[in-house]
Design an enzyme around this catalytic site. Structure first.
Site, PDB file in Angstrom:
ATOM      1  N   GLU A 184      68.808  -1.663   8.701  1.00 54.56           N
ATOM      2  CA  GLU A 184      68.860  -3.061   9.125  1.00 54.56           C
ATOM      3  C   GLU A 184      69.556  -3.995   8.147  1.00 54.56           C
ATOM      4  OE1 GLU A 184      68.120  -4.022  11.918  1.00 54.56           O
ATOM      5  OE2 GLU A 184      66.408  -3.026  12.806  1.00 54.56           O
ATOM      6  N   SER A 232       2.989   3.272  12.091  1.00 55.70           N
ATOM      7  CA  SER A 232       2.367   3.527  10.781  1.00 55.70           C
ATOM      8  C   SER A 232       3.279   3.222   9.600  1.00 55.70           C
ATOM      9  CB  SER A 232       1.933   4.998  10.701  1.00 55.70           C
ATOM     10  OG  SER A 232       0.981   5.292  11.697  1.00 55.70           O
TER      11      SER A 232
END
Length: 731
Positions: free
Chosen positions: A127, A387
């Site tokens: 590019e 519990s």
């Protein structure tokens, strides 16, 4: 000679040129209007090069004059007000979850350091070769574009630099024209006067289009390859360079063949540049191109949602969660939830003991599972702990000097007014040590100690440590809270258990990095906390698990609605909850069989090796029962409860009007369902739809085999003629 001239001819995008995204698939520059060259082709090429150089010089002068247009164009947008996808990352800055923008786009911010160098090499070569040399506009590329424009009468390749492409992405223009190109050039020069090269590159990496609603290399890499762009193959890098030129017509998920051709053209250009070896290029061409998009990362979705809701203006939020551990435990939770049934859910918390940082929070097995209410955060849902609160009861007893781990205590039928606790298996073990009472989770001894330390004091102490218990409306704390008659969140329970491993001090939980740390809160005195931790370390492990590796406790709520398991070593605490999100009872659900195996699996999948528990603090008394001081040898409550009474006959489970889900393998009969009975005078007679069941050998717990879905009537009659009956729906 002719062949050499052809190969040196610049193609579209060479020397850094990239025109605006076209409507076609990277069509070659048009040749119409050019003379048909044969023997004089080389001469014409040389003249063209001279003309190109002249045009480049003219272009330089033209570019210089564009400074006068800056005022008319106004200041350039610098991308500082861009709407980006909000992201949530883990403690190591790895992406957990991202969110689309208000326009429905995936636009994740990206920097040069977040991208594979191989991709950058291909990008610059394809590019913009001179990206780091020019000031926004490349005169050579611009001159070549101008020559092509003069030769063809229209724009063939735009001569765009990466900076000019950024300008176009910041100010999109639907139409291509010389004016638009000039404006891009001006904007590019403006951008480079205000931003560094890395900042410009970061904008390109964030905004480049990749088809559909994907913008930026991170969104594209995650969607097409399922990974961040930090590590890319050569083929993946080439594809990501090719897609922005024509993002819609090269989408791999829609135009797969076009995407492959575009990638290969980039690779061919790299071969001509000699950037990579021929073998590397050929291997890259053999790499598969994806046919479909992958789902964006969705790790710790509930924690991410909470973080975004709490700081809506933040672009990136960093959590304390370990992404790798979170992903592992999410898979574990989903696997176990599926094995337990279609309506079952699992939640898991992992906390660092020292800092209080949440290392993992699995709030549901599947965020998108509507049947399991997947978007409900079950780590913060209020549930009965069964519990699981007993260790804190004994901890206060140790702190008050009422008991020692080797103190003897009675496990016999007792009544406190109208309340008469029973053990889970409806049996009693007689005289046991406090150690055994806690390890076996016996109910009567726990209630006896709670009667001495006081329910109000237990509630207040847990609230002071940062975990407020939720009581039924208009109810004061009573003895039943020791067996689960209260509500608590998994996050709070896990935090409380982490206090046992750090000498009785609880560090408030934090889930975001860099947030202020609050001071630790006192839960128990160090000796009391150490006693509890050592007792829980000896709790019998679940089947096929090794004992003694961690200290842990299980819990099962009334009616088999919630199963719990919380365990800790010297570094971290893990909490597990199992049940239905709607709170419906589940036949046979228990903490030891449903939640504890998940706890031990989570432990095995976490960081290894395990850290030892802290050593005994000063003042800890290590002795047998016989060598304890006389007051500690046997628990002596101040108020002795009555042991001679007959409790009313009652069917504890299933409750009247309950709906129970039948579970069975394909082709097999439904699994037996339990019946739990309390009170009454034995022997008992149990009837199912008017027919007696054999309860002589089962005591107060037995099972019946349902014939299938429908309503059943359960009735129990004792020796004195008292009776109780429930109507239950099976589905």
């Amino acid at each position: 000679m002719n062949q050499r001239a052809k190969s040196s001819s610049p193609g579209p995008g060479e020397d850094g040129a990239l025109g605006a995204p076209s409507n076609g698939d990277n069509k070659s520059p048009r040749r119409s209007g050019r003379p048909h060259l044969k023997g004089e082709q080389g001469t014409w090429r040389r003249r063209a090069l001279y003309a190109g150089a002249g045009l480049a010089a003219i272009a330089c002068v033209a570019i210089g004059t564009t400074w006068g247009l800056i005022d008319s164009f106004g200041p350039a947008p610098l991308g500082r007000d861009l709407e980006l996808s909000k992201t949530v990352v883990d403690r190591n800055s790895k992406l957990l979850r991202s969110y689309v923008t208000s326009q429905g786009r995936w636009r994740l911010p990206a920097t040069r350091d977040q991208v594979d160098q191989r991709y950058l090499d291909v990008l610059f070569a394809y590019e913009d070769k001179r990206f780091f040399q020019h000031t926004g506009v490349d005169p050579l590329a611009f001159g070549r574009a101008a020559l092509q424009f003069v030769s063809n009468g229209e724009i063939v390749s735009g001569g765009s630099t990466i900076t000019m492409q950024v300008a176009r992405l910041l100010e999109p223009r639907a139409k291509r024209s010389l004016y638009v190109k000039l404006r891009e050039a001006v904007r590019a020069i403006q951008l480079e006067s205000k931003l560094s090269k890395d900042q410009v590159l970061g904008l390109y990496l964030t905004l480049a289009p990749y088809g559909g609603n994907l913008e930026g290399i991170r969104a594209a890499s995650l969607s097409y390859f399922g990974k961040e762009p930090k590590r890319l193959t050569l083929g993946e890098a080439a594809l990501l360079v090719a897609l922005p030129q024509s993002p819609e017509l090269r989408r791999p998920d829609r135009f797969h063949a076009s995407a492959v051709r575009a990638r290969d053209r980039v690779l061919d250009r790299m071969a001509r540049h000699g950037l990579f070896s021929a073998d590397e290029i050929e291997r890259a061409k053999l790499e598969p191109v994806p046919h479909a998009r992958k789902k964006m990362p969705m790790i710790a979705p509930h924690a991410a949602d909470d973080a975004i809701a709490g700081t809506p203006n933040a672009r990136e939020i960093r959590l304390t969660i370990d992404g790798s551990l979170q992903k592992t435990l999410e898979a574990l939770a989903l696997d176990r939830a599926r094995a337990l049934g279609p309506d079952m859910s699992v939640a898991i918390m992992v906390v660092d003991n020292a800092s209080g940082e949440v290392l993992a929070r699995v709030a549901s097995p599947d965020y998108f599972d509507e049947r399991r209410a997947g978007q409900v955060d079950l780590t913060r849902a209020v549930r009965s702990p069964g519990s699981a609160l007993k260790p804190f009861i004994y901890g206060l007893g140790f702190e008050d000097g009422l008991i020692h781990p080797e103190t003897l205590i009675e496990d016999r039928p007792l009544r406190y007014g109208s309340y008469a606790p029973e053990n889970f298996d409806l049996t009693f073990q007689g005289t046991v040590t406090i150690r055994r009472a806690l390890q076996q989770s016996l109910n009567v001894p726990a209630v006896a100690v709670l009667e001495e330390v006081g329910p109000n004091r237990l509630t207040a102490r847990l609230a002071e440590a940062g975990a407020a218990l939720v009581l039924p409306r208009r109810e004061a704390p009573g003895l039943a809270l020791g067996l689960g008659g209260v509500g608590i969140r998994l996050a709070d329970l896990t935090m409380l258990y982490s206090g046992f491993a750090r000498g009785g001090a609880v560090q408030p939980l934090t889930e975001q990095m860099d947030t202020p740390k609050f001071p630790a809160k006192r839960l128990l005195e160090p000796v009391a906390a150490w006693y509890v931790a050592k007792i829980l370390q000896g709790t019998p492990p679940p089947e096929n698990a090794a004992g003694g590796r961690i200290a842990f406790k299980t819990g099962t709520s009334y009616g088999y609605r919630d199963a719990w398991a919380v365990g800790f070593d010297g570094k971290r605490t893990i909490g597990v909850w199992v049940g239905r999100p709607d709170g419906a009872p589940v036949s046979g659900l228990a903490g030891r069989t449903a939640a504890a195996p998940i706890l031990f699996d989570a432990l095995a999948r976490g960081p290894q090796p395990l850290a030892p528990l802290p050593p005994a603090p000063a003042g800890a008394l290590i002795a047998t029962t016989a060598k304890l001081p006389p007051p500690l040898q046997r628990f002596q409550p101040h108020a002795v409860a009555s042991a001679s009474f007959t409790r009313p006959l009652h069917i504890v489970f299933p409750p009247n009007g309950a709906s129970l889900e039948l579970s069975a393998m394909a082709g097999e009969a439904p699994a037996p369902l339990p019946i739990k009975i309390s009170g009454g005078t034995p022997p008992l007679t149990v009837m199912l739809n008017g027919l007696p069941l054999d309860a002589s050998k089962a005591g107060r717990r037995l099972f019946f085999e349902p014939e299938g879905p429908g309503f059943v009537r359960l009735t129990v009659i004792d020796a004195a003629g008292a009776a109780d009956s429930v109507l239950v729906r099976l589905q």
